[in-house]
Design an enzyme around this catalytic site. Structure first.
Site, PDB file in Angstrom:
ATOM      1  CG  PHE A 180       2.578   5.433  -1.358  1.00 42.37           C
ATOM      2  CD1 PHE A 180       3.807   5.922  -1.767  1.00 42.37           C
ATOM      3  CD2 PHE A 180       2.317   4.078  -1.526  1.00 42.37           C
ATOM      4  CE1 PHE A 180       4.757   5.084  -2.337  1.00 42.37           C
ATOM      5  CE2 PHE A 180       3.252   3.228  -2.094  1.00 42.37           C
ATOM      6  CZ  PHE A 180       4.475   3.724  -2.498  1.00 42.37           C
ATOM      7  CD  GLN A 224      -3.413  -2.950  -5.749  1.00 38.28           C
ATOM      8  OE1 GLN A 224      -2.351  -3.234  -5.212  1.00 38.28           O
ATOM      9  NE2 GLN A 224      -4.265  -2.092  -5.224  1.00 38.28           N
ATOM     10  CG  HIS A 228       1.166  -1.119  -9.645  1.00 33.71           C
ATOM     11  ND1 HIS A 228       1.652  -0.028 -10.331  1.00 33.71           N
ATOM     12  CD2 HIS A 228       1.519  -0.931  -8.353  1.00 33.71           C
ATOM     13  CE1 HIS A 228       2.273   0.781  -9.464  1.00 33.71           C
ATOM     14  NE2 HIS A 228       2.207   0.254  -8.265  1.00 33.71           N
ATOM     15  CG  LEU A 233       6.044  -2.138  -9.074  1.00 33.36           C
ATOM     16  CD1 LEU A 233       4.586  -1.844  -9.374  1.00 33.36           C
ATOM     17  CD2 LEU A 233       6.194  -2.692  -7.669  1.00 33.36           C
ATOM     18  CD  GLU A 245       0.437   4.094  -5.033  1.00 30.65           C
ATOM     19  OE1 GLU A 245      -0.082   3.115  -5.587  1.00 30.65           O
ATOM     20  OE2 GLU A 245       0.052   4.538  -3.947  1.00 30.65           O
ATOM     21  NE  ARG A 250      -0.466   0.596  -5.647  1.00 31.82           N
ATOM     22  CZ  ARG A 250       0.402  -0.169  -5.000  1.00 31.82           C
ATOM     23  NH1 ARG A 250       0.137  -1.451  -4.813  1.00 31.82           N
ATOM     24  NH2 ARG A 250       1.522   0.340  -4.534  1.00 31.82           N
ATOM     25  CG  HIS A 300       1.035  -4.895  -8.061  1.00 35.31           C
ATOM     26  ND1 HIS A 300       2.378  -5.132  -8.246  1.00 35.31           N
ATOM     27  CD2 HIS A 300       0.932  -4.192  -6.902  1.00 35.31           C
ATOM     28  CE1 HIS A 300       3.060  -4.595  -7.229  1.00 35.31           C
ATOM     29  NE2 HIS A 300       2.210  -4.042  -6.397  1.00 35.31           N
ATOM     30  NE  ARG A 356      -1.491  -4.442  -1.679  1.00 35.29           N
ATOM     31  CZ  ARG A 356      -0.471  -3.693  -2.081  1.00 35.29           C
ATOM     32  NH1 ARG A 356      -0.059  -2.660  -1.354  1.00 35.29           N
ATOM     33  NH2 ARG A 356       0.132  -3.957  -3.232  1.00 35.29           N
TER      34      ARG A 356
END
Lengths: 247, 569
Positions: free
Chosen positions: B119, B232, B234, B244, B247, B278, B346, B381
């Site tokens: 990730f 955040q 995304h 979404l 990721e 991100r 996001h 994050r």
């Protein structure tokens, strides 16, 4: 340049707090650009035309299961249904069948959740848990895959003809949930737990007309679970007749 | 007026709220209030996974919680409190095993262990997952656990105000949507697990229920909020619907292409490429679009997320949900075509100011999950850390509430709750008597200015514009009214009540962003392009002053073992 097309949304209105006024369709004329979903239009109708309209919604992406309804005679999630997909300029919206209407497109799902709770919808373990994960092979995990995908939207419950004549029938979603745990290599519920569904209110109630499969927005096949549970019960009975040891 | 009473009130039926409830229900009279059925909570929509240093992946045998903590701190651009990050990362393996033991159907490696994938921003493949529906399986598992434990739930009840007096919390004012009744509830301890505020923005991946009203309610009741400016965005969200695209699309090997066919991440993060954190990927995409290297579409300019080289088999195996969403919502099969994406709001790094056990400065009031700011995410994050945050801090908050109640707790003041219920009655009477301002239009105006002026890139004049717009919408809100006087099943009324709190949330975001004269993590200023540790290695705290405007103060960041360094990927 995007051009908007004119649509008529005919929505069944009813308020359980005003039982003296029978359910009736109300028509809303609205211009819709291509690519909009039924849910997006419902939100626009509530915002711009009629603030009294009630419907449930949340994720807009077909994962939370809030917005199941009957759309032009088909049960589906409003959020994943394209307005343009019907090739007509009239869209008829009705609440999910087999449950009482609370208001407009919102139904009382209490019976649905009652059936869900009946099947002990959780992993049952007898052995002590290991320190790390309980091992499970990819193949064992694959066995429960389709049932894990269920979002509990009750599309299947609304589509089931057995529930419409027998509200005590557990219905497709609850039985699929039971099979999800029965098939889970980690589950250790006693074999006789299946006896609770070994009747006409359980697995033997199903007519096998497959409407639940048709209605499921997540490609779950609840009928597979019912067939699986029936097989397990028959196998168990045969073992019993042959005098083999029961767990 | 009737009143209900419980030992512990939990507001929010997502992962944090459910985990807290199952941790307390054996010992206390616990009630969980949720404005939707708990299974509809937005935790359900999380796709990619949950981070824990299990070291199951053959490429990660030497992974440790300390490495997870380092990645998290670096990802946060050093704004996270390192003591809290250490707690979260140390707890992570146990949390994942506990969820597995409770039945969570994780995907598996051939040896039967929990599968883990790479990730963004992570040095090791440590994201545990269940295909691309990890939030769905975790929420189902915790809800199943709550059913097994017999947790009392009030479904489709909205909490509309928090009763705090003398720095203590006495309960909430709830609204039973189906019956249209205001219900005061007193409690010895109250936990908010009310989620994020995505709907304050126009372009957001969040569900329609994610208004952030919980944060606004707490703030209005005098609870401080922290680091609200850190929002955040995304990188990969479908154009049009802004759904979404996990990721994990990039974790499994997906590429990003501009209109020249370049894998442009090479210019921004040559080592990590598409798997940079991100904030960096979102800025890179937005820069490509701004500089004319995006693609044009009636729904907006976009960049291509290409999965085709992964092959149909891998896509069907690892990303089946993504494929289905693409087919249903934009008529594209990612096996054959690239996905048109843009960055959207996001996640809320900021939120209700809590310590590492979920406690706030107000006695008897706790918060956990996305509505809270511990802070473990700092300025940005990492993917896979939000699911972890919800369950870890839901569990720790349960421990903290238990300790508070075992030590006697406080006796909630009934009168404080009843007074507030009276205020709510007046407020609702006002709204249903029909002012001329429609709240959907006010909401749209608020969301537009937030997306336009407090977005990925920020500048002083734009943020000042946003603050002016917010003030204007707030003024117009005083004349708001709803169409129908009947209170039951009146979603328009609920939206109108929530908008007041959304305005408070937006105000704290824009103000925090304007104050913070540096660029750090997701807060990127065109007029202050560098991180400034000397001045700004600190949290922004906002507390509502007596006149209704925010009093801001600052608090240092807890640093244990990771000294701030330049952040390169």
């Amino acid at each position: 340049m995007i051009t908007a097309d004119a649509y008529t949304f005919r929505i069944l209105r009813f308020d359980a707090k005003r039982p003296e006024e029978p359910p009736a369709f109300q028509a809303y004329r609205i211009k819709v650009i291509p690519g909009l979903t039924v849910l997006a239009v419902l939100n626009r109708i509530r915002d711009e035309i009629d603030g009294t309209l009630s419907f449930r919604s949340s994720c807009r992406s077909a994962v939370c299961g809030s917005c199941a309804m009957v759309i032009n005679g088909r049960i589906d999630l409003a959020c994943r249904t394209q307005v343009a997909s019907f090739g007509t300029s009239t869209i008829i919206l009705e609440p999910l069948p087999n449950m009482e209407i609370i208001k407009d497109l919102v139904v009382d799902m209490t019976p649905f959740w009652k059936m869900y709770e009946k099947v002990r919808p959780h992993l049952v373990r007898e052995s002590a848990d290991p320190v790390r994960e309980i091992r499970q092979s990819e193949k064992e995990r694959g066995r429960i895959d389709q049932f894990v995908n269920c979002i509990l939207c009750a599309c299947c419950y609304g589509a089931c003809p057995v529930i419409s004549r027998d509200p005590e029938y557990m219905g497709p979603a609850a039985l699929a949930k039971l099979e999800r745990f029965t098939l889970d290599s980690r589950d250790e519920r006693p074999e006789n737990f299946l006896d609770t569904v070994n009747n006409e209110k359980g697995v033997w109630g199903c007519d096998m007309v497959l409407r639940c499969i048709d209605a499921c927005p997540k490609d779950v096949r609840p009928t597979d679970s019912i067939v699986g549970l029936r097989k397990a019960l028959v196998k168990k009975k045969a073992k019993g007749l042959l005098g083999m040891k029961k767990r | 007026m009737d009143m209900l009473s419980h030992d512990v009130l939990i507001v929010g039926g997502g992962l944090a709220g459910l985990r807290c409830a199952v941790g307390l229900c054996d010992k206390y009279d616990v009630a969980l209030i949720s404005k939707v059925h708990p299974i509809r909570s937005h935790s359900i929509a999380a796709q990619g996974g949950i981070n824990a240093a299990l070291a199951n992946n053959p490429d990660a045998r030497d992974d440790t919680w300390e490495k997870h903590a380092f990645d998290t701190v670096k990802g946060s651009d050093y704004l996270a409190d390192q003591d809290a990050v250490e707690i979260m990362c140390r707890e992570a393996p146990e949390i994942v095993y506990e969820m597995e033991h409770w039945g969570c159907p994780f995907s598996r490696f051939p040896d039967g262990s929990i599968a883990q994938r790479p990730f963004g921003g992570a040095g090791y493949p440590r994201t545990c997952y269940s295909t691309d529906i990890t939030g769905h399986v975790l929420l189902n598992t915790l809800y199943e656990r709550a059913v097994f434990k017999g947790v009392k739930v009030y479904p489709e009840w909205h909490v509309t105000a928090l009763a705090t007096e003398d720095e203590s919390c006495h309960g909430v004012i709830a609204f039973d949507l189906i019956n249209g009744v205001i219900m005061p509830i007193r409690a010895k301890a109250t936990l908010f697990a009310t989620g994020g505020y995505g709907r304050v923005y126009f372009y957001s991946t969040n569900a329609l229920i994610n208004t952030g009203s919980g944060i606004g309610i707490a703030y209005k009741a005098g609870v401080p909020v922290k680091d609200m400016e850190f929002v955040q965005f995304h990188p990969t969200c479908l154009i049009g619907t802004n759904i979404l695209m996990t990721e994990a699309c990039r974790g499994e090997g997906g590429y990003l292409f501009n209109n020249r066919g370049e894998r442009f991440m090479e210019r921004y993060a040559p080592k990590a490429m598409e798997l940079a954190p991100r904030d960096i990927v979102s800025r890179s995409i937005q820069t490509e679009i701004n500089e004319g290297r995006g693609f044009d579409h009636p729904l907006g300019r976009y960049i291509r997320l290409d999965l085709r080289h992964l092959g149909g088999k891998k896509i069907l195996e690892r990303l089946p949900g993504i494929r289905k969403i693409c087919i249903d919502f934009i008529g594209i099969d990612p096996v054959n075509e690239p996905i048109p994406i843009m960055p959207c709001q996001h996640y809320s790094m900021g939120g209700i100011d809590t310590d590492a056990a979920g406690a706030t400065p107000v006695r008897g009031f706790y918060a956990a999950g996305e509505c809270a700011c511990v802070s473990v995410h700092g300025a940005n994050r990492l993917g896979g850390n939000s699911l972890l945050d919800t369950i870890v801090f839901g569990k720790l908050a349960a421990g903290s509430i238990d300790a508070y109640l075992s030590g006697g707790g406080a006796v909630p003041d009934e009168k404080a709750v009843l007074r507030l219920a009276g205020d709510m009655e007046k407020k609702i009477s006002g709204l249903v008597s029909g002012g001329k301002e429609k709240t959907f239009a006010l909401h749209a105006e608020l969301a537009r200015t937030m997306s336009a002026n407090v977005g990925i890139f920020r500048r002083q004049d734009e943020m000042e514009q946003a603050l002016q717009d917010i003030a204007r919408v707030r003024e117009r809100y005083r004349g708001a009214g709803v169409s129908s006087p009947s209170r039951h099943m009146n979603y328009e009324l609920m939206n109108a009540i929530e908008l007041e709190y959304m305005l408070e949330v937006a105000h704290t975001i824009a103000l925090g962003a304007l104050l913070r004269e540096e660029s750090r993590g997701a807060h990127s200023r065109r007029d202050f392009t560098k991180r400034d540790d000397e001045k700004w290695l600190k949290h922004t705290i906002a507390r509502r002053g007596a006149d209704g405007s925010p009093d801001t103060s600052f608090r240092g960041v807890a640093i244990t073992r990771y000294q701030p360094m330049e952040r390169v990927y």
